[in-house]
Each structure stands twice: as structure tokens, then as C-alpha cells.
Design an enzyme around this catalytic site. Structure first.
Site, mmCIF file in Angstrom:
data_model
loop_
_atom_site.group_PDB
_atom_site.id
_atom_site.type_symbol
_atom_site.label_atom_id
_atom_site.label_comp_id
_atom_site.label_asym_id
_atom_site.label_seq_id
_atom_site.Cartn_x
_atom_site.Cartn_y
_atom_site.Cartn_z
ATOM 1 C CG ASP A 136 -2.722 -2.914 10.327
ATOM 2 O OD1 ASP A 136 -3.773 -3.244 9.712
ATOM 3 O OD2 ASP A 136 -1.845 -3.734 10.646
ATOM 4 C CB VAL A 137 -7.605 -0.959 7.504
ATOM 5 C CG1 VAL A 137 -7.360 0.406 6.873
ATOM 6 C CG2 VAL A 137 -7.086 -2.087 6.615
ATOM 7 C CE1 TYR A 158 -8.720 -8.925 -3.523
ATOM 8 C CE2 TYR A 158 -9.983 -9.686 -5.412
ATOM 9 C CZ TYR A 158 -9.418 -8.661 -4.681
ATOM 10 O OH TYR A 158 -9.559 -7.355 -5.121
ATOM 11 C CE LYS A 165 -11.424 -6.861 -2.225
ATOM 12 N NZ LYS A 165 -11.401 -5.517 -1.623
ATOM 13 C CB ILE A 178 -7.564 -1.408 -11.663
ATOM 14 C CG1 ILE A 178 -9.103 -1.504 -11.591
ATOM 15 C CG2 ILE A 178 -7.093 0.029 -11.807
ATOM 16 C CD1 ILE A 178 -9.866 -0.981 -12.768
ATOM 17 C CB THR A 212 -2.916 -1.018 -8.729
ATOM 18 O OG1 THR A 212 -3.426 -2.249 -8.182
ATOM 19 C CG2 THR A 212 -4.058 -0.183 -9.293
ATOM 20 C CB THR A 264 -2.342 -7.641 -10.248
ATOM 21 O OG1 THR A 264 -2.254 -6.367 -10.865
ATOM 22 C CG2 THR A 264 -3.782 -7.943 -9.916
HETATM 23 N N1 LIG Z 1 -6.391 -3.343 -8.893
HETATM 24 C C1 LIG Z 1 -7.382 -4.185 -9.199
HETATM 25 O O1 LIG Z 1 -7.377 -4.859 -10.233
HETATM 26 C C2 LIG Z 1 -8.555 -4.324 -8.260
HETATM 27 C C3 LIG Z 1 -9.676 -5.016 -8.730
HETATM 28 C C4 LIG Z 1 -10.762 -5.171 -7.899
HETATM 29 C C5 LIG Z 1 -10.734 -4.656 -6.613
HETATM 30 N N2 LIG Z 1 -9.627 -3.996 -6.182
HETATM 31 C C6 LIG Z 1 -9.653 -3.496 -4.798
HETATM 32 O O2 LIG Z 1 -9.360 -2.111 -4.769
HETATM 33 C C7 LIG Z 1 -8.698 -1.787 -3.543
HETATM 34 C C8 LIG Z 1 -7.451 -0.998 -3.862
HETATM 35 O O3 LIG Z 1 -6.584 -1.807 -4.633
HETATM 36 P P1 LIG Z 1 -5.384 -1.239 -5.498
HETATM 37 O O4 LIG Z 1 -5.451 -1.895 -6.801
HETATM 38 O O5 LIG Z 1 -5.307 0.244 -5.402
HETATM 39 O O6 LIG Z 1 -4.177 -1.926 -4.703
HETATM 40 P P2 LIG Z 1 -2.800 -1.329 -4.168
HETATM 41 O O7 LIG Z 1 -2.017 -2.496 -3.706
HETATM 42 O O8 LIG Z 1 -2.211 -0.409 -5.165
HETATM 43 O O9 LIG Z 1 -3.286 -0.474 -2.909
HETATM 44 C C9 LIG Z 1 -3.755 -1.071 -1.734
HETATM 45 C C10 LIG Z 1 -3.252 -0.249 -0.558
HETATM 46 O O10 LIG Z 1 -3.763 -0.832 0.634
HETATM 47 C C11 LIG Z 1 -2.749 -0.748 1.599
HETATM 48 N N3 LIG Z 1 -2.958 -1.778 2.627
HETATM 49 C C12 LIG Z 1 -2.878 -3.130 2.510
HETATM 50 N N4 LIG Z 1 -3.081 -3.704 3.700
HETATM 51 C C13 LIG Z 1 -3.306 -2.700 4.583
HETATM 52 C C14 LIG Z 1 -3.572 -2.649 5.968
HETATM 53 N N5 LIG Z 1 -3.637 -3.765 6.724
HETATM 54 N N6 LIG Z 1 -3.754 -1.432 6.551
HETATM 55 C C15 LIG Z 1 -3.681 -0.310 5.814
HETATM 56 N N7 LIG Z 1 -3.435 -0.280 4.499
HETATM 57 C C16 LIG Z 1 -3.245 -1.469 3.889
HETATM 58 C C17 LIG Z 1 -1.452 -0.991 0.855
HETATM 59 O O11 LIG Z 1 -0.339 -0.498 1.566
HETATM 60 C C18 LIG Z 1 -1.712 -0.252 -0.456
HETATM 61 O O12 LIG Z 1 -1.223 1.068 -0.420
HETATM 62 C C19 LIG Z 1 -8.449 -3.128 -2.843
HETATM 63 O O13 LIG Z 1 -9.443 -3.336 -1.868
HETATM 64 C C20 LIG Z 1 -8.579 -4.143 -3.948
HETATM 65 O O14 LIG Z 1 -8.968 -5.397 -3.480
HETATM 66 C C21 LIG Z 1 -8.544 -3.805 -6.966
#
Ligand SMILES: NC(=O)c1ccc[n+]([C@@H]2O[C@H](COP(=O)([O-])OP(=O)(O)OC[C@H]3O[C@@H](n4cnc5c(N)ncnc54)[C@H](O)[C@@H]3O)[C@@H](O)[C@H]2O)c1
Length: 245
Positions: free
Chosen positions: A54-55, A144, A148, A177, A179, A182
Site C-alpha cells: 500500500d503506497v 484529483y 496531480k 488513457i 484503464t 476511469t
Molecule cells: N488512465 C488515465 O487516463 C490517466 C490519466 C492521467 C494520469 N493517470 C495516472 O496514471 C497512474 C496509473 O493509472 P492507471 O490508468 O493505470 O490506473 P489503474 O486504476 O488501472 O491502476 C492504478 C493502480 O494503482 C493501484 N493502487 C491504487 N491505490 C493504491 C495504493 N494505496 N497502494 C498501492 N497501489 C494502489 C491500483 O490497485 C491499480 O492497480 C495513476 O497515477 C493515474 O492517476 C492515468
């Protein structure tokens, strides 16, 4: 020989969309990959090691860093993708919700850098994840967006302070992206077709397209790049297009 041959790389949030794509790409580029996420285990590259973290847990970070030092002697690359999203009007956001997003996205990025920098040799690279919403404001993203924007600032300070140790620190600002992040009910009423029409390149991005940028920032190809961000957003933050009749 892969572009990360001989490197030890940690990918947090490695079971998520961007994290998983990054872990798989790094494994193909011959890195020794360690993946962490919240679940007890998950599908990771066959050559990778998985650990639960857990980060937001500082003791967990310290234990992981000690473990990496004992097993590998060092960490060369961190790609910190763990994070959460929340979409809610500012006036409907509770203080607890706001704090939870800062804790998971911003404080955890601070804990990550603080834990791994001491075990990074010169040439180390830390990649954080901000967002296009850390560059531009957007409705519904008070918590959010604040988290960020903070990650971008934190990344620049870390780059300045760690430069002497030969460690580079950069952030990636993805646009939309597709995933799981969203997929929550928060985004259920988003009109993705209309949203996509606002993207100059005309489509949402893929996790692999973000992983490619993480690879660039992790590798020596970016040896003179630190304290900056790479926006991967299909042109969204480049400016406004004038509507034509
Ligand atoms: N997908 C997008 O559109 C997008 C856009 C901009 C930024 N981001 C950023 O990219 C990063 C990855 O996003 P993603 O799209 O792969 O999302 P995702 O939800 O697919 O992956 C995020 C991962 O983080 C893990 N996580 C969440 N809280 C946690 C915690 N407390 N401890 C450990 N792990 C934890 C989740 O279990 C998940 O596997 C994030 O920081 C997100 O904010 C994503």
C-alpha cells in the site's frame, strides 16, 4: 541486449493499466522487474517479482527498500504509477475525500521518493505520474487535479535535490488513457464520444503509449533530462482549436 539490461526496476501500481504495460515492457527490455500493488498477487511478467505494498504506508516503503537492498543491492529505476481518481464537483467533495486523494496520489509519491532515493546509485531514474489534469484545470477534478499539480511540483524539487546524487526525476502527464481508473461510477455519466472529439489526435491513448515514455525516462536515452514533464495527451494541452462554422 535490452535498453534496461542490468537495471533493477520497481513499478508500483503494477497490476493497473499503465503499471502493467510498463512492467511488461521493462521485462522485455531485460530489466529485473519488481511489481507492487494492493492485491495479494496478480498477473505479472513471468520474470518479475511481485510484492504487496500500500503506497500510503511508510513502514511498508521502508521494508520494501530494505528488501530491495538485501536482494539486489540497489534500485536503478522507480516508475510510481499507483494512484486513484475521483470525479466530483468541488462543493460536493468532503474533506475526507479530498484528503484521501492527496494521501494516495501526492503523499505516497513523496514517501516513494524518500524511500528509494537512498538505495539508488548514480544514473538512477525516478518517474512519477502526474496527469494532463496536473497541467490544466478540469471540472469535477478538484481533489484529483490538486494532487496531480502537487506531484509535478514535488517532482521538480526532488530533481533539484537529487541531481547531486546523479538521480534524475521526471513526471509523465498522461491525457485520457482507457484503464480501470476511469471505470468507476464517478465517470459513469462521462460522454466519452464527445470527450474524444476534443482530443486533437482523435482518440484516447493506450497504456503502452505511456509505458513507451516511461521507458525513455528510465533509460540512458534521457540521460540529460531531469525535473521536467512529458505530456502524453494526444495534443489536448497544446491549446484550443478555433471552432469553424
Ligand atoms: N488512465 C488515465 O487516463 C490517466 C490519466 C492521467 C494520469 N493517470 C495516472 O496514471 C497512474 C496509473 O493509472 P492507471 O490508468 O493505470 O490506473 P489503474 O486504476 O488501472 O491502476 C492504478 C493502480 O494503482 C493501484 N493502487 C491504487 N491505490 C493504491 C495504493 N494505496 N497502494 C498501492 N497501489 C494502489 C491500483 O490497485 C491499480 O492497480 C495513476 O497515477 C493515474 O492517476 C492515468
Amino acid at each position: 541486449m535490452g535498453r534496461l539490461s542490468g537495471r533493477v526496476a520497481l513499478v508500483t501500481g503494477g497490476l493497473g493499466g499503465i503499471g502493467s504495460a510498463t512492467a511488461h515492457l521493462f521485462a522485455r527490455e531485460d530489466a529485473t522487474v519488481v511489481v507492487t500493488d494492493l492485491a495479494a498477487h496478480g498477473p505479472v511478467p513471468p520474470s518479475a517479482t511481485y510484492r504487496t505494498l500500500d503506497v500510503t504506508d511508510d513502514a511498508g516503503w521502508q521494508a520494501l527498500a530494505e528488501n530491495l537492498r538485501a536482494e539486489h543491492g540497489r534500485l536503478d529505476v522507480l516508475v510510481h504509477t499507483a494512484g486513484i481518481a475521483m470525479s466530483r464537483p468541488l462543493l460536493d467533495t468532503s474533506p475526507e475525500e479530498f484528503r484521501r486523494v492527496q494521501e494516495t496520489n501526492t503523499t505516497a509519491t513523496f514517501l516513494a521518493i524518500r524511500a528509494v532515493a537512498p538505495i539508488m546509485p548514480p544514473g538512477g531514474s525516478i518517474v512519477t505520474l502526474s496527469s494532463v489534469n496536473g497541467v490544466l484545470g478540469a471540472t469535477g477534478l478538484a481533489a484529483y487535479g490538486a494532487s496531480k499539480f502537487a506531484v509535478r511540483g514535488l517532482t521538480k524539487v526532488a530533481a533539484l535535490e537529487l541531481a547531486e546524487a546523479g538521480i534524475r526525476v521526471n513526471t509523465i502527464c498522461p491525457g485520457s488513457i482507457a484503464t480501470e481508473i476511469t471505470a468507476s461510477s464517478d465517470f459513469a455519466d462521462t460522454d466519452w464520444a464527445a470527450y474524444t472529439r476534443t482530443i486533437p489526435l482523435g482518440r484516447r491513448g493506450t497504456p503502452a503509449e505511456v509505458a513507451d515514455v516511461a521507458l525513455y525516462l528510465a533509460s540512458d536515452a534521457s540521460a540529460y533530462v531531469t525535473g521536467t514533464e512529458i505530456v502524453v495527451d494526444g495534443g489536448v494541452s497544446a491549446g484550443r482549436r478555433f471552432p469553424r462554422r
